[in-house]
Design a protein around this motif. Structure first.
Motif, PDB file in Angstrom:
ATOM      1  N   ASN A 490       0.841  -1.192   0.000  1.00 15.51           N
ATOM      2  CA  ASN A 490       0.000   0.000   0.000  1.00 15.51           C
ATOM      3  C   ASN A 490       0.882   1.249   0.000  1.00 15.51           C
ATOM      4  O   ASN A 490       1.864   1.332   0.747  1.00 15.51           O
ATOM      5  CB  ASN A 490      -0.912   0.004   1.235  1.00 15.51           C
ATOM      6  CG  ASN A 490      -1.816  -1.222   1.275  1.00 15.51           C
ATOM      7  OD1 ASN A 490      -2.425  -1.584   0.268  1.00 15.51           O
ATOM      8  ND2 ASN A 490      -1.894  -1.876   2.426  1.00 15.51           N
ATOM      9  N   LYS A 491       0.532   2.219  -0.814  1.00 18.78           N
ATOM     10  CA  LYS A 491       1.365   3.407  -0.967  1.00 18.78           C
ATOM     11  C   LYS A 491       1.421   4.252   0.304  1.00 18.78           C
ATOM     12  O   LYS A 491       2.404   4.936   0.549  1.00 18.78           O
ATOM     13  CB  LYS A 491       0.848   4.255  -2.132  1.00 18.78           C
ATOM     14  CG  LYS A 491       1.038   3.607  -3.493  1.00 18.78           C
ATOM     15  CD  LYS A 491       0.593   4.534  -4.604  1.00 18.78           C
ATOM     16  CE  LYS A 491       0.818   3.894  -5.969  1.00 18.78           C
ATOM     17  NZ  LYS A 491       0.404   4.777  -7.081  1.00 18.78           N
ATOM     18  N   ASP A 492       0.362   4.230   1.076  1.00 14.17           N
ATOM     19  CA  ASP A 492       0.293   5.124   2.239  1.00 14.17           C
ATOM     20  C   ASP A 492       0.543   4.398   3.558  1.00 14.17           C
ATOM     21  O   ASP A 492       0.104   4.841   4.615  1.00 14.17           O
ATOM     22  CB  ASP A 492      -1.098   5.801   2.281  1.00 14.17           C
ATOM     23  CG  ASP A 492      -1.373   6.602   1.022  1.00 14.17           C
ATOM     24  OD1 ASP A 492      -0.413   7.207   0.503  1.00 14.17           O
ATOM     25  OD2 ASP A 492      -2.530   6.630   0.571  1.00 14.17           O
ATOM     26  N   GLY A 493       1.262   3.268   3.499  1.00 16.76           N
ATOM     27  CA  GLY A 493       1.524   2.504   4.705  1.00 16.76           C
ATOM     28  C   GLY A 493       2.626   3.107   5.560  1.00 16.76           C
ATOM     29  O   GLY A 493       3.268   4.102   5.193  1.00 16.76           O
ATOM     30  N   THR A 498       7.351  -0.219   5.495  1.00 17.82           N
ATOM     31  CA  THR A 498       7.535  -0.255   4.039  1.00 17.82           C
ATOM     32  C   THR A 498       9.005  -0.409   3.696  1.00 17.82           C
ATOM     33  O   THR A 498       9.388  -1.250   2.878  1.00 17.82           O
ATOM     34  CB  THR A 498       6.985   1.034   3.396  1.00 17.82           C
ATOM     35  OG1 THR A 498       5.592   1.139   3.656  1.00 17.82           O
ATOM     36  CG2 THR A 498       7.226   1.031   1.891  1.00 17.82           C
ATOM     37  N   ARG A 499       9.838   0.387   4.352  1.00 16.63           N
ATOM     38  CA  ARG A 499      11.278   0.333   4.095  1.00 16.63           C
ATOM     39  C   ARG A 499      11.836  -1.058   4.386  1.00 16.63           C
ATOM     40  O   ARG A 499      12.586  -1.623   3.580  1.00 16.63           O
ATOM     41  CB  ARG A 499      11.988   1.367   4.951  1.00 16.63           C
ATOM     42  CG  ARG A 499      13.517   1.420   4.794  1.00 16.63           C
ATOM     43  CD  ARG A 499      14.149   2.097   5.981  1.00 16.63           C
ATOM     44  NE  ARG A 499      13.926   1.327   7.212  1.00 16.63           N
ATOM     45  CZ  ARG A 499      14.038   1.824   8.440  1.00 16.63           C
ATOM     46  NH1 ARG A 499      14.342   3.103   8.613  1.00 16.63           N
ATOM     47  NH2 ARG A 499      13.822   1.052   9.505  1.00 16.63           N
ATOM     48  N   GLN A 653       2.421  -9.360   9.963  1.00 17.25           N
ATOM     49  CA  GLN A 653       2.440  -8.711  11.272  1.00 17.25           C
ATOM     50  C   GLN A 653       1.309  -7.683  11.378  1.00 17.25           C
ATOM     51  O   GLN A 653       0.725  -7.256  10.375  1.00 17.25           O
ATOM     52  CB  GLN A 653       3.791  -8.022  11.479  1.00 17.25           C
ATOM     53  CG  GLN A 653       4.050  -6.854  10.531  1.00 17.25           C
ATOM     54  CD  GLN A 653       5.385  -6.209  10.736  1.00 17.25           C
ATOM     55  OE1 GLN A 653       5.809  -6.010  11.863  1.00 17.25           O
ATOM     56  NE2 GLN A 653       6.073  -5.874   9.647  1.00 17.25           N
ATOM     57  N   GLU A 654       1.032  -7.276  12.566  1.00 17.99           N
ATOM     58  CA  GLU A 654      -0.020  -6.292  12.788  1.00 17.99           C
ATOM     59  C   GLU A 654       0.366  -4.977  12.120  1.00 17.99           C
ATOM     60  O   GLU A 654       1.482  -4.502  12.230  1.00 17.99           O
ATOM     61  CB  GLU A 654      -0.210  -6.064  14.293  1.00 17.99           C
ATOM     62  CG  GLU A 654      -1.373  -5.141  14.614  1.00 17.99           C
ATOM     63  CD  GLU A 654      -1.580  -4.986  16.109  1.00 17.99           C
ATOM     64  OE1 GLU A 654      -2.389  -4.132  16.502  1.00 17.99           O
ATOM     65  OE2 GLU A 654      -0.921  -5.734  16.871  1.00 17.99           O
ATOM     66  N   GLY A 655      -0.588  -4.392  11.413  1.00 15.50           N
ATOM     67  CA  GLY A 655      -0.327  -3.138  10.717  1.00 15.50           C
ATOM     68  C   GLY A 655       0.531  -3.299   9.480  1.00 15.50           C
ATOM     69  O   GLY A 655       1.196  -2.339   9.050  1.00 15.50           O
ATOM     70  N   SER A 656       0.528  -4.491   8.883  1.00 12.48           N
ATOM     71  CA  SER A 656       1.365  -4.747   7.707  1.00 12.48           C
ATOM     72  C   SER A 656       1.000  -3.819   6.556  1.00 12.48           C
ATOM     73  O   SER A 656      -0.160  -3.462   6.355  1.00 12.48           O
ATOM     74  CB  SER A 656       1.202  -6.197   7.258  1.00 12.48           C
ATOM     75  OG  SER A 656       1.814  -6.415   6.004  1.00 12.48           O
ATOM     76  N   ILE A 657       2.019  -3.437   5.780  1.00 15.04           N
ATOM     77  CA  ILE A 657       1.792  -2.563   4.628  1.00 15.04           C
ATOM     78  C   ILE A 657       1.557  -3.380   3.348  1.00 15.04           C
ATOM     79  O   ILE A 657       1.372  -2.812   2.274  1.00 15.04           O
ATOM     80  CB  ILE A 657       2.993  -1.614   4.420  1.00 15.04           C
ATOM     81  CG1 ILE A 657       4.334  -2.372   4.483  1.00 15.04           C
ATOM     82  CG2 ILE A 657       2.976  -0.523   5.459  1.00 15.04           C
ATOM     83  CD1 ILE A 657       4.752  -3.066   3.252  1.00 15.04           C
TER      84      ILE A 657
END
Length: 900
Positions: A490-493, A498-499, A653-657
């Motif tokens: 997702n672009k806004d993660g 993301t990195r 994981q929780e909050g994965s992008i």
């Protein structure tokens, strides 16, 4: 901008009068139309001084009498102010004169100065273009995307311009790479296409020194649609000088003319109906508003000869080939060849590099340039780029637009590297160049005449070489773009997640990447789980099914399930998910054989678990690693399992992008459930390894082995256990390679690559193979001819510097590759026989070599190469096992080296 009918009629009559002793006058009809009449009352020399005293005319006629001085439409003040503020030629409130301004100056000049002013339009007038700093141009038509052929043309011109700027750096010069937009095809040209082409050039890094974004520069504007006044004035100049004329033939008349010539077997061309028409008739036609074109008057008996830098001397009989061709259409729009000739001459272009399909245009352009008294540029017409079917490259061959290559994950530096090789080489066997190296090495005289074939596999190979020269950190941002484009992330993660995910995905795929997209598609493969639902769903004869049938898989898979359910199977640490990708010095790991992590980390715990399973179940090597890989990843091959499962942990994981649906993520707990269901479907007969024949003597064998082990311990209690290199090997089998004994018949130096040898080698086929190699720095043809050698035969044929090479001669080299020697084959070996390796079945169906396409696409040789070495005695080996022929072991004079 089209000249009005009245204006052109007036000037045509005037020019006729000046040469015939007839003066012209203009009168006005009741409807305001200007009508030209002629009289013999005044001498021709008095015309220019008396016309201003004649009867007043309408505005168009007045403009014509005053030299047709017509201004371009003004842009909005805001747009103009913005352009002026950015333009490098605007200094201290003054703007240097543009080409159009100069043209208006010519039109307004006095008759005595007119010729000198006119020639000022042509900056190369009276100069030798071969001695000038290169002014190169790329002139695309904005009717679509920038394709491979156009990109190569742009690149060649850019390279010459940049090299020239370096060569002439010590003096003030106008050397430049010029971007000119040829948008006279009004029906097809679009702003969107222009912007697309410009974006592609920017992506390739082919920046221009002058172009449409700087219309007020000295030689601007740089869109043909904005240079109409220049074309009209120069067309009128040619009419005035008797080098062009109006033609009133209708389309129907031209069709009849064409049909008649074709019926007579004559090549169709204009028959010159209006070439020498009566000026009075012409004037009358114009006054009546009859549509007309402006045609170029081809001089009788003219012949055009050019010395093409690529094709040599090319000549045409101009009169017989083209006839009097059109300069301006009846709509007033100039034709392509007229615009090109005018633009090249007024912009000071010194060399024109373009595709061979433009060669025929050179005839018309040269005629126009000669008529204007403008010097011709040097020409270089490059051969076409063909598809693998030897037809002109087109969309049916796959991706051909630069933007598609960008979306497919190719690097711009790799693209220009490969494009440069499509018709050029530097005389060596070098195929990988940086941008600066290309600028330094490029020479027009080394462009080859033969067509080039676009090879997607070769482009991927070149791209892979450039990727290898970059670090994980350097390409992570580009991989992220690919993942966003494919909707994997997702672009806004979260920026940190993301990195880390993109970094890990890049490190995981780095060794096998051919394109940036490979990192994204590999991540999707890793996150998915393709184990079939049941044993029956496995493809018959597949490697996976055969492995399950052998019996090791069931027991190992059930052990993994048991350990997971009781919590003893190691899983990645949520607080250190990058552990598998970093070594003890915190450097990124890209080698698949290197395990990351420190003491107590997940990778170390996983490794210990595998050792425990191996000991408990008495399995090792591929009998352990293949079942474990299939159970945990659903694949029979791939990268290190700890890295794969760590990437999976990041994705779940929780909050994965990660976009789970688009990426096809199958969490680890779901995998275990699927694995359990699969195991339940395995027939009981495959739950344990099959016992080999003669296993009835297992007890006695066991006793014997125990006695031997005891004896060994007594004799050498501290002897180290030497690990079998195959224990950790998880790549393709050595049988995938078709290595044969060959004999070199003939060796010669490549005509266009000074450091490349061409070899004719007998490998036991109906015809000898031709193979190119870079062995010239290491040995002479005399050292090679007649030698027995090893040849890797199942490589796809490709061209090296234009030479068809089908295979690779295997050589041994030392660690730094400063010493290279041919592998020695026993003299009694048979030409064409296949080389074998002990412990591998080369006879059965599974022992057959892979097809050529599979070897290339699966990068089979690259995976096997690290295990092809020479021993301390110089014996070429695979994983410690010698390469054998029917006459014995192969040898080499290089010890502890590599074989490739």
């Amino acid at each position: 901008m089209k000249l009005s009918m009245a204006s052109t009629a007036l000037l045509y009559a005037c020019s006729s009068a000046l040469t015939s002793g007839v003066s012209a006058f203009v009168t006005r009809t009741p409807h305001g139309r200007a009508i030209i009449t002629t009289t013999n009352l005044l001498p021709s020399s008095a015309f220019l001084s008396t016309t201003s005293k004649t009867t007043p005319t309408n505005d168009a006629a007045t403009a014509a009498i005053q030299g047709l001085r017509r201004r371009r439409p003004r842009k909005s003040s805001d747009s103009l102010a913005a352009l002026v503020a950015k333009d490098p030629h605007f200094k201290q409130g003054a703007l240097l004169m543009s080409t159009t301004d100069q043209t208006e100056g010519v039109a307004a000049s006095s008759s005595s100065d007119d010729m000198d002013e006119f020639y000022k339009l042509f900056p190369n007038k009276g100069k030798n273009v071969m001695e000038l700093p290169p002014r190169m141009r790329f002139a695309p038509s904005p009717t679509g995307s920038l394709h491979v052929g156009g990109a190569r043309t742009a690149l060649y011109n850019w390279l010459v311009a940049k090299k020239g700027q370096l060569d002439f750096a010590s003096i003030d010069h106008e050397g430049a790479f010029v971007l000119r937009v040829e948008d006279t095809d009004l029906a097809r040209s679009t702003k969107e296409s222009e912007q697309s082409v410009i974006a592609d050039l920017e992506w390739l890094g082919l920046t221009w020194d002058e172009g449409p974004d700087m219309p007020l520069a000295k030689y601007g504007p740089y869109r043909q649609s904005e240079r109409s006044a220049l074309y009209s004035k120069i067309a009128q100049r040619l009419i005035n000088e008797g080098k062009a004329y109006p033609c009133f033939c209708t389309p129907e008349e031209l069709d009849v003319m064409k049909a008649k010539m074709e019926a007579e077997g004559i090549p169709p061309r204009y028959d010159g109906t209006w070439r020498d028409a009566d000026p009075k008739v012409v004037a009358q036609k114009m006054a009546e508003g009859v549509p007309y074109t402006v045609r170029f008057k081809v001089p009788p008996g003219s012949r055009i000869v050019i010395d093409d830098a690529v094709r040599g001397t090319v000549s045409w009989d101009a009169e017989a080939t083209v006839g009097d061709f059109i300069l301006l259409r009846s709509s007033g729009v100039p034709v392509y060849n007229f615009c090109v000739a005018v633009d090249d001459s007024t912009m000071g272009i010194t060399t024109v590099i373009r595709a061979e399909e433009h060669l025929t245009n050179t005839l018309r352009q040269a005629l126009i340039l000669d008529a204007l008294g403008a010097p011709r540029p040097r020409y270089a017409h490059c051969s076409l780029i063909l598809g693998e079917d030897k037809q002109k490259l087109s969309k049916r061959h796959g991706a051909t637009s630069c933007n598609q290559f960008r979306l497919d994950g190719f690097l711009p530096d790799a693209m220009i590297n490969y494009l440069a090789l499509l018709g050029w080489n530097d005389g060596t066997d070098n195929e990988i160049f940086t941008r600066d190296e290309l600028i330094e090495a490029f020479d027009i005289d080394r462009i080859v005449k033969s067509p080039s074939v676009f090879d997607m596999d070769k482009l991927k190979w070149v791209n892979a070489q450039h990727l290898k020269q970059l670090t994980v950190e350097e390409i992570t941002g580009l991989v992220q773009e690919q993942m966003e484009y494919l909707n994997v992330i997702n672009k806004d993660g979260d920026a940190v997640k993301t990195r880390d995910f993109v970094f890990a995905s890049t490190a995981l795929a780095k060794q096998m990447m051919e394109t940036l997209r490979d990192a994204a598609t590999n991540a999707k493969t890793v996150l998915g789980y393709n184990l079939p639902a049941t044993f029956a769903d496995l493809e018959d004869g597949s490697e996976a099914k055969e492995m399950v049938i052998q019996g090791n898989f069931y027991g190992i898979a059930m052990k993994i399930i048991e350990m997971y359910e009781n919590g003893s199977f190691p899983i990645p640490d949520a607080n250190n998910l990058l552990a598998a990708f970093m070594d003890s010095s915190n450097n990124v790991i890209t080698e698949d054989t290197v395990i990351g992590g420190e003491e107590g980390s997940y990778p170390v715990a996983y490794k210990a678990t595998m050792k425990a399973i191996a000991k408990e179940m008495k399995v090792k090597g591929k009998n352990l690693f293949h079942p474990v890989r299939l159970a945990l990843t659903g694949e029979m091959s791939g990268q290190d399992v700890t890295k794969q499962l760590s990437l999976l942990a990041m994705a779940t994981q929780e909050g994965s992008i990660v976009n789970s649906e688009a990426a096809g993520v199958v969490p680890f707990d779901v995998r275990i459930q699927n694995l359990k269901s699969f195991c339940e479907s395995i027939p009981e007969e495959f739950h344990a390894p099959k016992q080999a024949e003669g296993s009835d003597d297992k007890s006695s064998d066991s006793k014997t082995n125990s006695k031997k082990e005891a004896t060994t311990k007594d004799i050498a209690p501290s002897a180290p256990v030497v690990a079998d290199p195959l224990d950790g090997y998880d790549g393709p089998p050595i049988t995938a390679l078709d290595i044969r004994v060959g004999r070199i018949n003939k060796v010669w130096v490549h005509e266009e690559a000074d450091k490349l040898y061409c070899e004719e080698i007998d490998v036991g086929e109906a015809e000898p193979r031709t193979i190119a190699s870079g062995l010239r720095p290491f040995m002479s043809p005399e050292d090679m001819e007649g030698r027995m050698v090893l040849v890797l035969c199942n490589l796809k044929e490709r061209k090296l510097a234009g030479f068809p090479s089908h295979g690779m001669v295997l050589c041994a080299s030392n660690q730094d590759h400063t010493e290279v020697k041919l592998v020695s084959v026993p003299v009694e070996a048979k030409v064409g026989e296949r080389v074998t390796v002990p412990g591998f079945d080369f006879e059965g169906e599974e022992g057959q070599p892979y097809a050529e396409n599979k070897v290339g696409k699966k990068k089979v040789f690259e995976k096997l190469a690290p295990f092809l070495k020479t021993s301390e005695y110089g014996v070429p080996e695979f994983a410690g096992r010698p390469l054998l022929t029917s006459a014995g072991v192969c040898t080499s004079p290089i010890a502890e080296g590599s074989v490739a």
